[in-house]
Design a protein around this motif. Structure first.
Motif, PDB file in Angstrom:
ATOM      1  N   GLY A 178      88.732  78.111 -13.817  1.00 22.70           N
ATOM      2  CA  GLY A 178      88.523  78.009 -15.272  1.00 22.70           C
ATOM      3  C   GLY A 178      87.062  78.280 -15.567  1.00 22.70           C
ATOM      4  N   SER A 180      85.559  78.429 -18.867  1.00 24.00           N
ATOM      5  CA  SER A 180      85.219  78.235 -20.283  1.00 24.00           C
ATOM      6  C   SER A 180      83.775  77.784 -20.424  1.00 24.00           C
ATOM      7  CB  SER A 180      86.140  77.182 -20.910  1.00 24.00           C
ATOM      8  OG  SER A 180      85.804  75.903 -20.438  1.00 24.00           O
ATOM      9  N   VAL A 183      83.529  73.818 -19.846  1.00 24.30           N
ATOM     10  CA  VAL A 183      83.762  73.181 -18.537  1.00 24.30           C
ATOM     11  C   VAL A 183      83.271  74.069 -17.383  1.00 24.30           C
ATOM     12  CG1 VAL A 183      85.393  71.982 -17.033  1.00 24.30           C
ATOM     13  CG2 VAL A 183      85.867  72.059 -19.474  1.00 24.30           C
ATOM     14  N   PHE A 229      99.450  73.133 -11.792  1.00 22.60           N
ATOM     15  CA  PHE A 229      98.825  74.383 -11.332  1.00 22.60           C
ATOM     16  C   PHE A 229      98.364  74.293  -9.869  1.00 22.60           C
ATOM     17  CE2 PHE A 229      95.345  77.288 -10.638  1.00 22.60           C
ATOM     18  CZ  PHE A 229      95.779  78.456 -11.235  1.00 22.60           C
ATOM     19  N   VAL A 244      90.679  68.395 -14.306  1.00 21.92           N
ATOM     20  CA  VAL A 244      90.094  68.327 -15.649  1.00 21.92           C
ATOM     21  C   VAL A 244      91.166  68.524 -16.732  1.00 21.92           C
ATOM     22  CG1 VAL A 244      88.295  69.264 -17.168  1.00 21.92           C
ATOM     23  CG2 VAL A 244      87.949  69.289 -14.704  1.00 21.92           C
ATOM     24  N   ILE A 246      94.064  68.637 -19.415  1.00 25.11           N
ATOM     25  CA  ILE A 246      94.712  67.629 -20.266  1.00 25.11           C
ATOM     26  C   ILE A 246      95.813  68.335 -21.041  1.00 25.11           C
ATOM     27  CG2 ILE A 246      94.473  66.097 -22.250  1.00 25.11           C
ATOM     28  CD1 ILE A 246      91.620  65.568 -21.480  1.00 25.11           C
ATOM     29  N   VAL A 283      88.144  62.264 -15.238  1.00 27.64           N
ATOM     30  CA  VAL A 283      87.034  62.919 -15.932  1.00 27.64           C
ATOM     31  C   VAL A 283      87.011  62.640 -17.442  1.00 27.64           C
ATOM     32  CG1 VAL A 283      86.163  65.211 -16.556  1.00 27.64           C
ATOM     33  CG2 VAL A 283      86.867  64.746 -14.211  1.00 27.64           C
ATOM     34  N   THR A 287      83.688  61.952 -19.788  1.00 29.11           N
ATOM     35  CA  THR A 287      83.207  62.878 -20.809  1.00 29.11           C
ATOM     36  C   THR A 287      82.661  62.114 -22.023  1.00 29.11           C
ATOM     37  OG1 THR A 287      84.765  64.579 -20.129  1.00 29.11           O
ATOM     38  CG2 THR A 287      83.944  64.737 -22.372  1.00 29.11           C
TER      39      THR A 287
HETATM   40  P1  NAP Z   1      90.166  77.297 -21.831  1.00 27.91           P
HETATM   41  O1  NAP Z   1      88.987  77.626 -22.659  1.00 27.91           O
HETATM   42  O2  NAP Z   1      91.529  77.626 -22.318  1.00 27.91           O
HETATM   43  O3  NAP Z   1      89.943  77.952 -20.403  1.00 27.91           O
HETATM   44  C1  NAP Z   1      90.939  77.931 -19.448  1.00 27.91           C
HETATM   45  C2  NAP Z   1      90.450  78.682 -18.245  1.00 27.91           C
HETATM   46  O4  NAP Z   1      91.520  78.720 -17.301  1.00 27.91           O
HETATM   47  C3  NAP Z   1      90.068  80.141 -18.539  1.00 27.91           C
HETATM   48  O5  NAP Z   1      88.885  80.467 -17.864  1.00 27.91           O
HETATM   49  C4  NAP Z   1      91.245  80.934 -18.003  1.00 27.91           C
HETATM   50  O6  NAP Z   1      90.912  82.212 -17.508  1.00 27.91           O
HETATM   51  C5  NAP Z   1      91.679  80.051 -16.853  1.00 27.91           C
HETATM   52  N1  NAP Z   1      93.084  80.311 -16.519  1.00 27.91           N
HETATM   53  C6  NAP Z   1      94.160  80.356 -17.335  1.00 27.91           C
HETATM   54  N2  NAP Z   1      95.267  80.645 -16.646  1.00 27.91           N
HETATM   55  C7  NAP Z   1      94.890  80.816 -15.364  1.00 27.91           C
HETATM   56  C8  NAP Z   1      95.560  81.149 -14.186  1.00 27.91           C
HETATM   57  N3  NAP Z   1      96.885  81.374 -14.167  1.00 27.91           N
HETATM   58  N4  NAP Z   1      94.856  81.235 -13.050  1.00 27.91           N
HETATM   59  C9  NAP Z   1      93.524  81.004 -13.043  1.00 27.91           C
HETATM   60  N5  NAP Z   1      92.823  80.685 -14.123  1.00 27.91           N
HETATM   61  C10 NAP Z   1      93.491  80.586 -15.284  1.00 27.91           C
HETATM   62  O7  NAP Z   1      90.245  75.762 -21.507  1.00 27.91           O
HETATM   63  P2  NAP Z   1      89.090  74.612 -21.408  1.00 27.91           P
HETATM   64  O8  NAP Z   1      88.621  74.291 -22.742  1.00 27.91           O
HETATM   65  O9  NAP Z   1      88.119  74.920 -20.332  1.00 27.91           O
HETATM   66  O10 NAP Z   1      90.018  73.417 -20.898  1.00 27.91           O
HETATM   67  C11 NAP Z   1      90.765  73.492 -19.723  1.00 27.91           C
HETATM   68  C12 NAP Z   1      91.600  72.246 -19.588  1.00 27.91           C
HETATM   69  O11 NAP Z   1      90.721  71.135 -19.475  1.00 27.91           O
HETATM   70  C13 NAP Z   1      92.471  71.954 -20.817  1.00 27.91           C
HETATM   71  O12 NAP Z   1      93.648  71.324 -20.401  1.00 27.91           O
HETATM   72  C14 NAP Z   1      91.625  70.992 -21.617  1.00 27.91           C
HETATM   73  O13 NAP Z   1      92.397  70.167 -22.452  1.00 27.91           O
HETATM   74  C15 NAP Z   1      90.977  70.218 -20.525  1.00 27.91           C
HETATM   75  N6  NAP Z   1      89.698  69.604 -20.892  1.00 27.91           N
HETATM   76  C16 NAP Z   1      89.498  68.337 -20.515  1.00 27.91           C
HETATM   77  C17 NAP Z   1      88.294  67.712 -20.793  1.00 27.91           C
HETATM   78  C18 NAP Z   1      88.075  66.296 -20.372  1.00 27.91           C
HETATM   79  O14 NAP Z   1      87.244  65.627 -20.904  1.00 27.91           O
HETATM   80  N7  NAP Z   1      88.792  65.818 -19.372  1.00 27.91           N
HETATM   81  C19 NAP Z   1      87.292  68.400 -21.473  1.00 27.91           C
HETATM   82  C20 NAP Z   1      87.512  69.722 -21.820  1.00 27.91           C
HETATM   83  C21 NAP Z   1      88.715  70.332 -21.511  1.00 27.91           C
HETATM   84  P3  NAP Z   1      90.351  83.387 -18.463  1.00 27.91           P
HETATM   85  O15 NAP Z   1      88.924  83.037 -18.728  1.00 27.91           O
HETATM   86  O16 NAP Z   1      90.497  84.595 -17.634  1.00 27.91           O
HETATM   87  O17 NAP Z   1      91.192  83.365 -19.693  1.00 27.91           O
END
Ligand code: NAP
Length: 307
Positions: A178, A180, A183, A229, A244, A246, A283, A287
């Motif tokens: 990931g 983003s 994160v 995953f 991480v 959610i 985590v 946060t």
């Molecule tokens: P995001 O912006 O949607 O990014 C997701 C990432 O996963 C992207 O880089 C994407 O690749 C990658 N991805 C998607 N499908 C994939 C696959 N099949 N194989 C490999 N990589 C893949 O999400 P985010 O905001 O970073 O959040 C990710 C997760 O963490 C979510 O569930 C969110 O709710 C959670 N989160 C939790 C916290 C916490 O405090 N615990 C904080 C933030 C986020 P591409 O870049 O190529 O699209």
């Protein structure tokens, strides 16, 4: 304190659950003292402005938990609940007035924003000194340059958790899935910079054969947002895994009608010798604690204190 005392052993075969609540409680104890010190010195509380546009259920829950922890720590929070049809200009004007308000130390805009409002413009509008989420381009640039003033809260929480459990990063192979801006990307900077010294591989949706990278990794962080995953056949024994993800999945047995799950297929890890930060209880709670830390730091810095 021994590491074993800080961990929860899930079963007899040795899987350690890294307990975010324990680390968070430790952090909160310190933050309460810091905020009290601030109050004694400046006769006011550090102040956080929280803006939420619309009524997305998950976002409202996050805002509520942020306000609750702020109350616990002794940070004043002023919540701005804006209707779904708020215009971009109205939001930008509010941020402008909070930028200029001397009593406000931190500004947080809850994401995602409704369609029609540019996240980019909004984040850019928050003044750098008050950007406690660390998502503005300036904060990201500063992070890249090695400044640790407004480090995004989730990556910061992950680093703090690894530190607490004395899990080394130096010289270790780290795989982050990931990329983003909130994160994976900032975490890759933190883990690979001098002092942390990890060797980081950043995977994403276009990575061919993710298992090729995770199989030899010492630390795997998975931030995809896809339940189940990461399965146990993808990692080696002794690996540390930080979940991480959610995702709310339907669960009629729960009062709310759903449960929260991460990106790790927990069942497949039951008999594995790994350390694992689970969802919930990992985590996520870190946060929010890091947001409070950033707010107190911002307040101190705005008073000219060196931190
Ligand atoms: P995001 O912006 O949607 O990014 C997701 C990432 O996963 C992207 O880089 C994407 O690749 C990658 N991805 C998607 N499908 C994939 C696959 N099949 N194989 C490999 N990589 C893949 O999400 P985010 O905001 O970073 O959040 C990710 C997760 O963490 C979510 O569930 C969110 O709710 C959670 N989160 C939790 C916290 C916490 O405090 N615990 C904080 C933030 C986020 P591409 O870049 O190529 O699209």
């Amino acid at each position: 304190m021994e590491i074993e005392e800080r961990s929860e052993i899930l079963n007899t075969t040795g899987m350690f659950l890294l307990d975010g609540k324990k680390v968070r409680n430790d952090v909160v104890t310190d933050l309460k003292k810091e905020s009290e010190k601030f109050y004694q010195a400046y006769s006011r509380r550090p102040e956080l402005a929280i803006i939420i546009v619309g009524s997305d259920g998950a976002s409202l829950t996050y805002v509520k938990s942020k306000g609750k922890l702020a109350d616990e720590v002794g940070i004043k929070h002023v919540d701005h609940f804006l209707p779904e049809d708020t215009s971009e200009d109205e939001l930008l004007n509010l941020i402008e007035s909070l930028n200029e308000d001397d009593d406000v130390d931190g500004i947080l805009v809850q994401l995602p924003l409704p369609a029609g409002i540019s996240e980019e413009y909004v984040l850019e509008k928050i003044s750098a000194e008050k950007d406690v989420d660390g998502f503005s381009p300036l904060s990201m640039g500063r992070l890249l340059a090695g400044y640790h003033d407004n480090v995004p809260c989730t990556p910061k929480g992950i680093m703090r958790m690894l530190e607490y459990y004395e899990i080394p990063i130096k010289g270790q192979d780290v795989v982050i899935i990931g990329r983003s801006n909130i994160v994976g990307r900032p975490l890759s900077i933190l883990m690979s910079e001098k002092g942390a010294d990890g060797t980081v591989t950043l995977c994403h949706s276009k990575t061919r054969d993710i298992k090729k990278y995770t199989a030899s990794a010492d630390i795997v962080v998975v931030a995809v947002g896809s339940p189940g995953f990461l399965t146990s056949d993808m990692v080696k024994n002794g690996c540390t895994i930080i979940d991480v993800g959610i995702t709310r999945v339907k669960d009629e047995s729960k009062k709310k009608g759903y449960k929260v799950v991460g990106d790790v297929d927990m069942e497949s890890f039951r008999d594995r010798d790994v350390k694992l930060s689970p969802v919930p209880g990992g985590v996520g709670v870190m946060t929010v604690a890091m947001l409070m830390e950033n707010t107190i730091r911002a307040a101190l810095k705005r008073k000219g204190e060196r931190i």
